[in-house]
Design a protein around this motif. Sequence first.
Motif, PDB file in Angstrom:
ATOM      1  N   ILE A   1       0.853  -1.190   0.000  1.00 46.75           N
ATOM      2  CA  ILE A   1       0.000   0.000   0.000  1.00 46.75           C
ATOM      3  C   ILE A   1       0.888   1.239   0.000  1.00 46.75           C
ATOM      4  O   ILE A   1       2.107   1.144   0.162  1.00 46.75           O
ATOM      5  CB  ILE A   1      -0.961   0.015   1.215  1.00 46.75           C
ATOM      6  CG1 ILE A   1      -0.182  -0.065   2.530  1.00 46.75           C
ATOM      7  CG2 ILE A   1      -1.962  -1.124   1.112  1.00 46.75           C
ATOM      8  CD1 ILE A   1      -1.049   0.024   3.771  1.00 46.75           C
ATOM      9  N   THR A   2       0.275   2.383  -0.164  1.00 46.70           N
ATOM     10  CA  THR A   2       1.051   3.624  -0.211  1.00 46.70           C
ATOM     11  C   THR A   2       1.235   4.217   1.187  1.00 46.70           C
ATOM     12  O   THR A   2       0.473   3.913   2.113  1.00 46.70           O
ATOM     13  CB  THR A   2       0.352   4.673  -1.096  1.00 46.70           C
ATOM     14  OG1 THR A   2      -0.894   5.022  -0.486  1.00 46.70           O
ATOM     15  CG2 THR A   2       0.122   4.144  -2.520  1.00 46.70           C
ATOM     16  N   LEU A   3       2.227   5.071   1.299  1.00 46.12           N
ATOM     17  CA  LEU A   3       2.442   5.809   2.546  1.00 46.12           C
ATOM     18  C   LEU A   3       1.216   6.665   2.850  1.00 46.12           C
ATOM     19  O   LEU A   3       0.807   6.800   4.005  1.00 46.12           O
ATOM     20  CB  LEU A   3       3.683   6.706   2.441  1.00 46.12           C
ATOM     21  CG  LEU A   3       5.011   6.024   2.092  1.00 46.12           C
ATOM     22  CD1 LEU A   3       6.120   7.067   1.984  1.00 46.12           C
ATOM     23  CD2 LEU A   3       5.366   4.966   3.104  1.00 46.12           C
ATOM     24  N   ARG A   4       0.638   7.214   1.800  1.00 44.72           N
ATOM     25  CA  ARG A   4      -0.554   8.056   1.964  1.00 44.72           C
ATOM     26  C   ARG A   4      -1.701   7.267   2.599  1.00 44.72           C
ATOM     27  O   ARG A   4      -2.439   7.794   3.431  1.00 44.72           O
ATOM     28  CB  ARG A   4      -0.959   8.597   0.597  1.00 44.72           C
ATOM     29  CG  ARG A   4      -2.102   9.555   0.637  1.00 44.72           C
ATOM     30  CD  ARG A   4      -2.372  10.109  -0.737  1.00 44.72           C
ATOM     31  NE  ARG A   4      -3.465  11.068  -0.673  1.00 44.72           N
ATOM     32  CZ  ARG A   4      -3.989  11.636  -1.712  1.00 44.72           C
ATOM     33  NH1 ARG A   4      -3.531  11.373  -2.918  1.00 44.72           N
ATOM     34  NH2 ARG A   4      -4.974  12.494  -1.572  1.00 44.72           N
ATOM     35  N   THR A   5      -1.858   5.996   2.198  1.00 46.73           N
ATOM     36  CA  THR A   5      -2.906   5.152   2.777  1.00 46.73           C
ATOM     37  C   THR A   5      -2.684   4.975   4.273  1.00 46.73           C
ATOM     38  O   THR A   5      -3.620   5.103   5.069  1.00 46.73           O
ATOM     39  CB  THR A   5      -2.934   3.782   2.068  1.00 46.73           C
ATOM     40  OG1 THR A   5      -3.249   3.984   0.688  1.00 46.73           O
ATOM     41  CG2 THR A   5      -3.960   2.852   2.694  1.00 46.73           C
TER      42      THR A   5
END
Length: 134
Positions: free
Chosen positions: A18-22
């Motif tokens: 997953i992304t850091l933003r998630t």
Amino acid sequence: MGDERTWTITQLADEYGITLRTIRFYEEQGLLTPARNGAHRVFHEGDRVRLALVLRGKRLGFGLDEIKKIIGMYDAEPGEAGQLRYLLDQIAVRRAELEQRRRDIDATLAELDEVERRCRTDLDALRTDMSDPA
């Protein structure tokens, strides 16, 4: 406690794909509560487990509010037993929704089959009419 394993946000993002933003979003929603070491987030085992539960809940189609409630019930009254009963209820609701969706999809596919059959029949009739010199 000093030997407890920790993870960085990047390590968790890589592990779960997953992304850091998630991860930051889940933190903003109160689902994750990492410690801070200056400007860096330090995730402990509990955060890692909660992240896995959040991602599983999302895959199963639960909304964040439902996931938050389920996770929050573990540490509060009625505790783990209440959490499990609630989760079972939510599974039944989700299953019913998916089964209805499956019936709807099956009905739509059957309707498409019928329309396709009619179109092919009509097309065959048009070809026959066009080749008939009468």
